[in-house]
Design an enzyme around this catalytic site. Structure first.
Site, PDB file in Angstrom:
ATOM      1  N   GLY A  73       0.802  -1.219   0.000  1.00  0.00           N
ATOM      2  CA  GLY A  73       0.000   0.000   0.000  1.00  0.00           C
ATOM      3  C   GLY A  73       0.835   1.268   0.000  1.00  0.00           C
ATOM      4  CG  ASN A 153      -5.966   3.853   8.359  1.00  0.00           C
ATOM      5  OD1 ASN A 153      -6.304   4.820   7.678  1.00  0.00           O
ATOM      6  ND2 ASN A 153      -4.956   3.898   9.192  1.00  0.00           N
ATOM      7  CD  GLN A 181      -7.586  -0.688   6.596  1.00  0.00           C
ATOM      8  OE1 GLN A 181      -8.307  -1.641   6.836  1.00  0.00           O
ATOM      9  NE2 GLN A 181      -6.364  -0.586   7.092  1.00  0.00           N
ATOM     10  CB  SER A 201      -1.913  -3.305   0.878  1.00  0.00           C
ATOM     11  OG  SER A 201      -0.902  -3.972   1.593  1.00  0.00           O
ATOM     12  CG  HIS A 203      -0.428  -6.574   4.846  1.00  0.00           C
ATOM     13  ND1 HIS A 203      -0.643  -6.161   6.143  1.00  0.00           N
ATOM     14  CD2 HIS A 203      -0.045  -5.477   4.169  1.00  0.00           C
ATOM     15  CE1 HIS A 203      -0.381  -4.868   6.237  1.00  0.00           C
ATOM     16  NE2 HIS A 203      -0.013  -4.420   5.040  1.00  0.00           N
ATOM     17  CB  THR A 239      13.082  -9.223  -9.419  1.00  0.00           C
ATOM     18  OG1 THR A 239      14.283  -8.944 -10.143  1.00  0.00           O
ATOM     19  CG2 THR A 239      12.721 -10.683  -9.573  1.00  0.00           C
ATOM     20  CB  CYS A 326       4.021   4.066  21.616  1.00  0.00           C
ATOM     21  SG  CYS A 326       5.289   4.419  22.835  1.00  0.00           S
TER      22      CYS A 326
HETATM   23  N1  PLP Z   1      -3.245   3.025   3.387  1.00  0.00           N
HETATM   24  C1  PLP Z   1      -4.060   2.609   4.367  1.00  0.00           C
HETATM   25  C2  PLP Z   1      -5.449   3.170   4.448  1.00  0.00           C
HETATM   26  C3  PLP Z   1      -3.628   1.656   5.297  1.00  0.00           C
HETATM   27  O1  PLP Z   1      -4.447   1.266   6.269  1.00  0.00           O
HETATM   28  C4  PLP Z   1      -2.300   1.161   5.188  1.00  0.00           C
HETATM   29  C5  PLP Z   1      -1.768   0.213   6.186  1.00  0.00           C
HETATM   30  O2  PLP Z   1      -2.157   0.223   7.328  1.00  0.00           O
HETATM   31  C6  PLP Z   1      -1.488   1.613   4.135  1.00  0.00           C
HETATM   32  C7  PLP Z   1      -1.997   2.547   3.260  1.00  0.00           C
HETATM   33  C8  PLP Z   1      -0.101   1.101   3.949  1.00  0.00           C
HETATM   34  O3  PLP Z   1      -0.140  -0.202   3.411  1.00  0.00           O
HETATM   35  P1  PLP Z   1       1.117  -1.191   3.530  1.00  0.00           P
HETATM   36  O4  PLP Z   1       1.141  -1.659   4.945  1.00  0.00           O
HETATM   37  O5  PLP Z   1       0.794  -2.314   2.583  1.00  0.00           O
HETATM   38  O6  PLP Z   1       2.321  -0.446   3.124  1.00  0.00           O
END
Ligand code: PLP
Length: 388
Positions: A73, A153, A181, A201, A203, A239, A326
């Site tokens: 992301g 998020n 998200q 993203s 994950h 790559t 933190c």
């Molecule tokens: N954008 C949003 C709204 C996200 O919640 C996050 C990750 O928490 C990101 C971008 C960044 O994604 P990545 O962890 O894949 O770099």
């Protein structure tokens, strides 16, 4: 698949689905060839990459040639914003974004603003919503890009992307949305949304970490960020992460299971909220439960630090987030909660629960057993807390 702890931090990351891991496995060992090579093994891996691209494109309702693989992301957001602004320099260098964007967007916009650009940050409502009229007002003749996230998020607010894209189209300005998200959690159709560029993203939807993609609508001018070996049709060198790409595509194919559990997740979030308000008073909701990502619950607890609750929940094997990060020893209140209008001292008392498809009602029961007691104990220890 269920871990031996209660995991309610799915906005931070999700566990990779075992079926995703199985799909990826051969590409770490037997099928390790670089997909840019010309021998059979390389060509076969290139086929696997292209099949993944096609299946992701099908899920998003776009052409496979409009999908570019990235490292996640953060890279997708950086590429989208820097690339669109650099490509649009003839028109100007003004960007419009919102106050609740992820740092991958906000910091990138601020970086460009500090290097000869200009930035307008539109405010949000107390529930985290961008008003499309504010975006319309912010657009100028020299605006090259509007970047507004699909869903937030921290509080889960789903932004009015279709209404904003109607405005950007009318004004001829590029529109990027950070859909990190939402992809894999709610239906995402780039045609219905009307966006030009979209970040995602792996994950966040039960795929692997370190891989993502950028949708770039055909004909949209976006400069290259990564120069090098000319992969991804010379637009993003490096790559290709074949196991990651295959896993991400498999995860998106399975995402229907998350989308189908949306009502169940929303009901769990509602039950947790009702249970907590009944057992511990003085709580304030930051999530609009009628317009949010399924299973999102962000609230502030008067008189208590979010970090203190988080650590005590951790002792009970319950994983959640608080609105304070933190970092380097200083506790910064969340910029999102401040943008919602919360005073810093209140924002410090926030907790975020984000549920996923492996969570059950029993998890909610367990949290309701533990958290009210934690809140009472911490309030008793607080020198300042007085029940209102
Ligand atoms: N954008 C949003 C709204 C996200 O919640 C996050 C990750 O928490 C990101 C971008 C960044 O994604 P990545 O962890 O894949 O770099």
């Amino acid at each position: 698949m269920k871990p031996n702890f209660i995991y309610m931090d799915h906005a931070a990351t999700t566990p990779a689905d075992p079926r995703v891991v199985e799909a990826m496995r051969p590409f770490f060992t037997d099928r390790f060839a670089n997909p840019a090579t010309l021998y059979t093994q390389g060509r076969e891996n290139d086929d696997a990459v292209e099949a993944s691209r096609e299946s992701i494109a099908r899920n998003l309702n776009c052409a496979s040639s409009e999908i570019y693989f990235t490292s996640g992301g953060t890279e997708s957001d950086n590429w989208a914003i820097k690339g669109a602004v650099w490509a649009g320099e003839k028109r100007g260098r003004h960007i419009v974004t919102s106050a609740v964007e992820h740092h991958a967007v906000l910091d990138t916009c601020e970086y460009l603003a500090a290097h000869g650009g200009e930035l307008t940050v539109v405010p949000v409502s107390s529930q985290g919503m961008v008003d499309p009229a504010d975006v319309a007002k912010a657009i100028r003749d020299d605006t090259v890009l509007v970047s507004i996230m699909h869903a937030n998020n921290e509080v889960g607010a789903i932004e009015p992307i279709e209404e904003i894209s109607a405005i950007t189209r009318e004004k001829g300005v590029l529109f990027h949305t950070d859909a990190v998200q939402t992809v894999g959690k709610i239906p995402v159709d780039v045609e219905a949304l009307g966006v030009d560029i979209l970040s995602a993203s792996g994950h966040k939807f039960y795929g692997p970490k370190g891989v993502g993609f950028l949708y770039i609508r055909k004909g949209t001018r976006v400069e290259t960020l990564n120069h090098g070996g000319g992969q991804e049709r010379s637009r993003r060198s490096g790559t290709l992460n074949v196991p990651g790409i295959v896993g991400m595509a498999a995860a998106l194919d399975l995402a229907g299971e998350s989308i189908d559990s949306a009502d169940r997740l929303s009901a769990m979030a509602r039950r947790l909220w009702d249970g907590l308000t009944a057992k511990a008073g003085d709580l304030n909701l930051n999530t609009d439960l009628s317009n949010c990502l399924p299973g999102f619950l962000n609230f502030v607890v008067a008189g208590v630090e979010g970090e203190a609750m988080l650590l005590r929940l951790d002792n009970a094997d319950i994983c959640v987030s608080s609105g304070s990060a933190c970092t380097t020893g200083s506790l910064e209140p969340s910029h999102v909660l401040l943008a919602l209008g919360l005073p810093p001292e209140v924002a410090h008392g926030s907790l975020r629960f984000t549920m996923g498809r492996e969570n059950t009602d029993a998890d909610i029961d367990a949290i309701l057993e533990v958290l009210p007691g934690i809140i009472t104990t911490l309030r008793e220890m607080s020198p300042t807390y007085r029940k209102t």
